[in-house]
Structures are given as C-alpha cells and as structure tokens.
Design a protein around this motif. Structure first.
Motif, short mmCIF file in Angstrom:
data_model
loop_
_atom_site.label_atom_id
_atom_site.label_comp_id
_atom_site.label_asym_id
_atom_site.label_seq_id
_atom_site.Cartn_x
_atom_site.Cartn_y
_atom_site.Cartn_z
N GLY A 111 -13.08 23.82 -8.31
CA GLY A 111 -13.44 22.97 -7.18
C GLY A 111 -14.04 21.65 -7.62
O GLY A 111 -14.65 20.96 -6.82
N VAL A 126 -9.39 22.07 5.73
CA VAL A 126 -9.90 21.73 4.40
C VAL A 126 -9.79 22.95 3.50
O VAL A 126 -9.99 24.08 3.95
N ARG A 127 -9.46 22.73 2.26
CA ARG A 127 -9.40 23.85 1.31
C ARG A 127 -10.78 24.45 1.14
O ARG A 127 -11.77 23.73 0.97
N ALA A 128 -10.85 25.76 1.18
CA ALA A 128 -12.13 26.44 1.07
C ALA A 128 -12.84 26.08 -0.23
O ALA A 128 -14.06 25.89 -0.25
N VAL A 129 -12.10 25.98 -1.32
CA VAL A 129 -12.71 25.69 -2.61
C VAL A 129 -13.32 24.29 -2.63
O VAL A 129 -14.35 24.05 -3.26
N HIS A 130 -12.71 23.34 -1.91
CA HIS A 130 -13.27 22.00 -1.86
C HIS A 130 -14.51 21.94 -0.98
O HIS A 130 -15.47 21.23 -1.27
N TRP A 131 -14.48 22.69 0.12
CA TRP A 131 -15.64 22.70 1.00
C TRP A 131 -16.84 23.33 0.30
O TRP A 131 -17.94 22.79 0.31
N ASP A 142 -13.97 30.47 -7.91
CA ASP A 142 -13.15 29.38 -8.44
C ASP A 142 -14.00 28.14 -8.71
O ASP A 142 -13.81 27.46 -9.73
N ALA A 189 -13.03 31.61 -3.48
CA ALA A 189 -13.29 30.18 -3.58
C ALA A 189 -14.61 29.93 -4.31
O ALA A 189 -14.72 29.00 -5.13
N ARG A 241 -12.94 14.67 -3.69
CA ARG A 241 -12.16 14.24 -2.54
C ARG A 241 -12.34 12.74 -2.39
O ARG A 241 -13.27 12.15 -2.91
N ASP A 281 -4.98 28.78 2.28
CA ASP A 281 -6.22 28.68 1.51
C ASP A 281 -7.15 27.63 2.10
O ASP A 281 -8.11 27.21 1.47
N ARG A 282 -6.85 27.23 3.33
CA ARG A 282 -7.65 26.22 4.00
C ARG A 282 -8.41 26.81 5.18
O ARG A 282 -8.12 27.91 5.63
#
Length: 251
Positions: free
Chosen positions: A208, A82-87, A202, A199, A212, A53-54
């Motif tokens: 998300g 990096v996780r797609a949802v965080h990016w 989500d 993502a 970070r 998932d990154r």
C-alpha cells in the motif's frame, strides 16, 4: 447506530490493551487495523460494500458515530470506489489515540499518567471493567475452541486480530501455536473482514506504499519482526502523553 453495541475498532483496541502494562500491543500495525475495522463496521451498518478489491459507498447516511461518520464522509468524497489497501495505507494520524480517548470518555478505560525514565510524560490505559475484555476475548476463544462458524462480527474481529499480529499477544508461546493457527483460519468466515485483513497485511508488506494523486505515500513499515503471517514481535513501551491535542482529536 446505537451505542448499545461496541464497534469493531473499540473491540480491537480492547483486545490489544495489555492489562499488566496499560499499553497497547502492536501499536504500529494496530493503527492500520483500526482503519480496517472502521471499514468492516461501516459494511456491517450497510453504508459501504466491497466491489472487488475496492470499497464503495452504497448508503451515505451517517451512522451517528462521529469517528465512523468521518471515515464515511471521506470515502464519499472520493467519488469512486477506493482500493482497500490504499485506504488503509493512507495517513491515519492519531486514530489509536482518538479511540483510546473515546474509550476513556465512555468509562471503559482509565488514563493513568506517568513518566518514562523520570522525564518523558506517558499515559497508561487500564480497563475499568475487565468483564468487557473477557467477553470480547471469550467470543474469539469460543470460535477457536468449538470450530463452529462465528457470526460476521466475531469473524471480522478474528481476522483483524490476526492481521495486526495480536495472535502472539492473545495466545503466546508454543502452547498457543494451534490457537494462533485457528485464529488465522477464521478469516474465511467473513468476506469483508477477509478483504480488509488481507489489505492490512499487504500494507505492512509494502503493497500500500504507492501514493495516490495529491497525497503523500500512505504505506507504513511493519512493526519489528512483522511478516506475511501478521505475527510481529510483542508490544512496545508506553505511549507518550499527547495532552490536549490528542484529546481534541477524539471529538
């Protein structure tokens, strides 16, 4: 990367532009979709690849597109996948305006200044060549109508259009229900597009929102009526005119 081919962020934005009002449908979720479209475009260019998932940078060489290369460099600096949802959920200030200004410079849209309530400066964006929008829309229509698996670029565009809630903008009313359903189903035809589209949804649902280290929370609330289906309510009023600061962000 040559300029003979439009990028996915550009195509997604052209899909979202309402020819009648000159505004963009789903502006809040569209910002997320544009960030996701950058990831898919970089993957199609062979610069990044999914890692679970990154997202991992596999070739840090610039593409030649300044906006994409900025995203690529930010990913490279992370030093680890990096996780797609965080990016996608991270700050993306001015990304939509950056692409609108870019399309204006390319001659694909024309900025039309105006005022809201006779006071607030606003800018509408009208497509200068409707054949471009029709060609982009036609690829989605063909994939929906024929059921033939689309190419990865069209599949990713369909996935992103669904994720940001453009289904009801493109295929409105009860008569568009089946087309919206098939648009959603196209998400399975491109793994990267599917990863990014999920993502985006989500993030709209709050997944998300966790920050970070050293960074403010990146989650954004969904647009009016947004839900897991990615079909929020229709567009909002004209975007305020941001003047020279917004245009500078496009460079």
């Amino acid at each position: 990367m040559g300029r003979s081919r439009r990028t996915l962020p550009e195509e997604l934005l052209m899909l979202a532009l309402d020819p009648a009002t000159g505004t963009t449908a789903q502006p809040q979720s569209l910002d997320l979709g544009l960030a996701g479209a950058q990831l898919v475009e970089l993957a199609l260019a062979g610069r990044i690849a999914p890692d679970g998932d990154r997202i991992a940078v596999v070739v840090p060489r610039p593409t030649g597109d300044p906006t994409l290369d900025c995203a690529l460099e930010l990913l490279r600096r992370r030093g680890a996948p990096v996780r797609a949802v965080h990016w996608i959920g991270g700050p993306r200030l001015g990304l939509r305006q950056t692409y609108l200004s870019h399309l204006e410079r390319c001659g694909m849209v024309a900025a039309v200044p105006g005022q809201m309530c006779g006071v607030l400066p606003t800018t509408r964006y009208q497509a200068t060549d409707t054949t471009i929008s029709r060609e982009i829309r036609g690829r989605l229509d063909s994939a929906i109508r024929t059921g033939v698996p689309p190419d990865p670029r069209t599949a990713a565009l369909a996935a992103l259009a669904h994720a940001v809630g453009l289904g009801k903008h493109l295929y409105p009313g009860n008569e568009g229900r089946s087309s919206r359903s098939r648009l959603r189903d196209l998400i399975r035809h491109d793994p990267m597009g599917g990863l990014v589209a999920h993502a985006v949804m989500d993030v709209q649902n709050g997944a998300g929102a966790q920050p970070r280290r050293g960074q403010a929370p990146g989650g954004r609330p969904p647009g009016p009526g947004a839900g897991a289906t990615g079909e929020p309510a229709r567009g909002v009023p004209m975007q305020p005119h941001h003047g020279t600061m917004a245009r500078a962000a496009a460079h």
